[in-house]
Design a protein around this motif. Structure first.
Motif, PDB file in Angstrom:
ATOM      1  N   HIS A   1     -46.481 118.946  -8.516  1.00 55.31           N
ATOM      2  CA  HIS A   1     -45.152 119.542  -8.502  1.00 55.31           C
ATOM      3  C   HIS A   1     -45.176 120.754  -9.436  1.00 55.31           C
ATOM      4  CE1 HIS A   1     -40.842 120.022  -8.884  1.00 55.31           C
ATOM      5  NE2 HIS A   1     -40.664 119.122  -7.949  1.00 55.31           N
ATOM      6  N   PRO A   2     -44.709 121.915  -8.968  1.00 55.92           N
ATOM      7  CA  PRO A   2     -44.804 123.127  -9.794  1.00 55.92           C
ATOM      8  C   PRO A   2     -43.973 123.071 -11.078  1.00 55.92           C
ATOM      9  CG  PRO A   2     -43.468 123.533  -7.844  1.00 55.92           C
ATOM     10  CD  PRO A   2     -44.080 122.175  -7.674  1.00 55.92           C
ATOM     11  N   GLU A   3     -43.002 122.182 -11.154  1.00 57.50           N
ATOM     12  CA  GLU A   3     -42.134 122.102 -12.335  1.00 57.50           C
ATOM     13  C   GLU A   3     -42.472 120.921 -13.250  1.00 57.50           C
ATOM     14  OE1 GLU A   3     -40.113 124.524 -13.074  1.00 57.50           O
ATOM     15  OE2 GLU A   3     -40.556 125.546 -11.193  1.00 57.50           O
TER      16      GLU A   3
ATOM     17  N   HIS B   1     -35.061 120.463 -12.382  1.00 64.15           N
ATOM     18  CA  HIS B   1     -35.410 120.871 -13.739  1.00 64.15           C
ATOM     19  C   HIS B   1     -36.925 120.960 -13.926  1.00 64.15           C
ATOM     20  CE1 HIS B   1     -31.261 120.414 -14.822  1.00 64.15           C
ATOM     21  NE2 HIS B   1     -31.264 119.164 -14.385  1.00 64.15           N
ATOM     22  N   GLU B   2     -37.334 121.708 -14.946  1.00 62.03           N
ATOM     23  CA  GLU B   2     -38.733 121.743 -15.351  1.00 62.03           C
ATOM     24  C   GLU B   2     -38.923 120.599 -16.346  1.00 62.03           C
ATOM     25  OE1 GLU B   2     -41.989 124.826 -17.280  1.00 62.03           O
ATOM     26  OE2 GLU B   2     -39.893 125.425 -17.117  1.00 62.03           O
TER      27      GLU B   2
ATOM     28  N   ARG C   1     -45.057 119.084 -15.910  1.00 62.95           N
ATOM     29  CA  ARG C   1     -46.162 119.280 -16.840  1.00 62.95           C
ATOM     30  C   ARG C   1     -46.410 117.974 -17.578  1.00 62.95           C
ATOM     31  NH1 ARG C   1     -44.893 123.200 -14.508  1.00 62.95           N
ATOM     32  NH2 ARG C   1     -44.705 125.354 -15.116  1.00 62.95           N
TER      33      ARG C   1
ATOM     34  N   LEU D   1     -36.819 116.006 -11.976  1.00 64.16           N
ATOM     35  CA  LEU D   1     -37.488 116.916 -11.043  1.00 64.16           C
ATOM     36  C   LEU D   1     -36.661 117.074  -9.774  1.00 64.16           C
ATOM     37  CD1 LEU D   1     -41.199 115.794 -11.426  1.00 64.16           C
ATOM     38  CD2 LEU D   1     -40.255 118.036 -12.051  1.00 64.16           C
TER      39      LEU D   1
ATOM     40  N   ARG E   1     -35.265 123.165 -19.160  1.00 62.46           N
ATOM     41  CA  ARG E   1     -36.597 122.713 -19.581  1.00 62.46           C
ATOM     42  C   ARG E   1     -36.374 121.440 -20.373  1.00 62.46           C
ATOM     43  NH1 ARG E   1     -40.914 126.703 -20.057  1.00 62.46           N
ATOM     44  NH2 ARG E   1     -41.583 125.531 -21.859  1.00 62.46           N
TER      45      ARG E   1
ATOM     46  N   GLN F   1     -31.262 125.382 -13.975  1.00 63.51           N
ATOM     47  CA  GLN F   1     -32.493 124.685 -14.329  1.00 63.51           C
ATOM     48  C   GLN F   1     -32.663 124.634 -15.840  1.00 63.51           C
ATOM     49  OE1 GLN F   1     -36.285 126.622 -13.698  1.00 63.51           O
ATOM     50  NE2 GLN F   1     -37.187 124.702 -12.989  1.00 63.51           N
TER      51      GLN F   1
ATOM     52  N   CYS G   1     -37.620 123.934 -25.172  1.00 61.11           N
ATOM     53  CA  CYS G   1     -36.872 123.051 -24.282  1.00 61.11           C
ATOM     54  C   CYS G   1     -35.379 123.152 -24.547  1.00 61.11           C
ATOM     55  CB  CYS G   1     -37.335 121.609 -24.450  1.00 61.11           C
ATOM     56  SG  CYS G   1     -37.139 120.976 -26.122  1.00 61.11           S
TER      57      CYS G   1
END
Length: 156
Positions: A49-51, A27-28, A53, A23, A4, A2, A67
């Motif tokens: 989605h938790p990842e 990946h975040e 932002r 996503l 950022r 994963q 990142c």
């Protein structure tokens, strides 16, 4: 593994598709844009989605997001912006790129810079040459996104 990943201009057509793809790849994703996700047909109906932002930010101003990768797709690409706000359009292209590069350098992140400026012209041409029949409202975006040499052609 994963990562950022920051997508500048993530609410736009290409940016929103890229956010969803990243996503799906696990990946975040930090979607950075001055427009709200409600402006994107793809992102406005996306379930939480938790990842994912969303960061409302104008990249003319410096930013710092930890990142691994940055995709700079940010541009006021509508011709009406270039005609009405030519200085602001250039600032997004120039200062935004500098800020993205500064963040990439400080985070040791990879960066991809993509432009849609050429799609508003009359077909493939060198944007460093002013065409007599070209539309002057397209020039601001093309100049802000100009690169040296022709765009690489990918095999189909």
């Amino acid at each position: 593994m994963q990562k950022r990943i920051v997508v500048l201009g993530g609410v736009g057509f290409i940016g929103s598709h890229l956010c969803l793809r990243l996503l799906n790849d696990g990946h975040e994703v930090f979607c950075v844009d001055i427009r709200d996700t409600a402006d994107s047909p793809l992102l406005r109906d996306m379930p939480p989605h938790p990842e994912f932002r969303y960061v409302r930010h104008n990249i003319v101003n410096a930013f710092g997001i930890r990142c691994d990768e940055i995709y700079n797709l940010a541009a006021p690409s509508r011709v009406r912006y270039n005609k009405a706000l030519p200085v602001e359009s250039l600032k997004v292209s120039i200062l935004g790129s500098i800020n993205a590069l500064d963040t990439a350098r400080s985070e040791h992140a990879r960066i991809l810079y993509a432009s849609t400026g050429d799609i508003y012209g009359t077909g493939y041409r060198d944007t460093s040459v002013e065409a007599a029949d070209g539309c002057p409202t397209h020039r601001t975006l093309a100049e802000g996104k100009r690169r040296r040499g022709p765009a690489p052609r990918l095999p189909v």
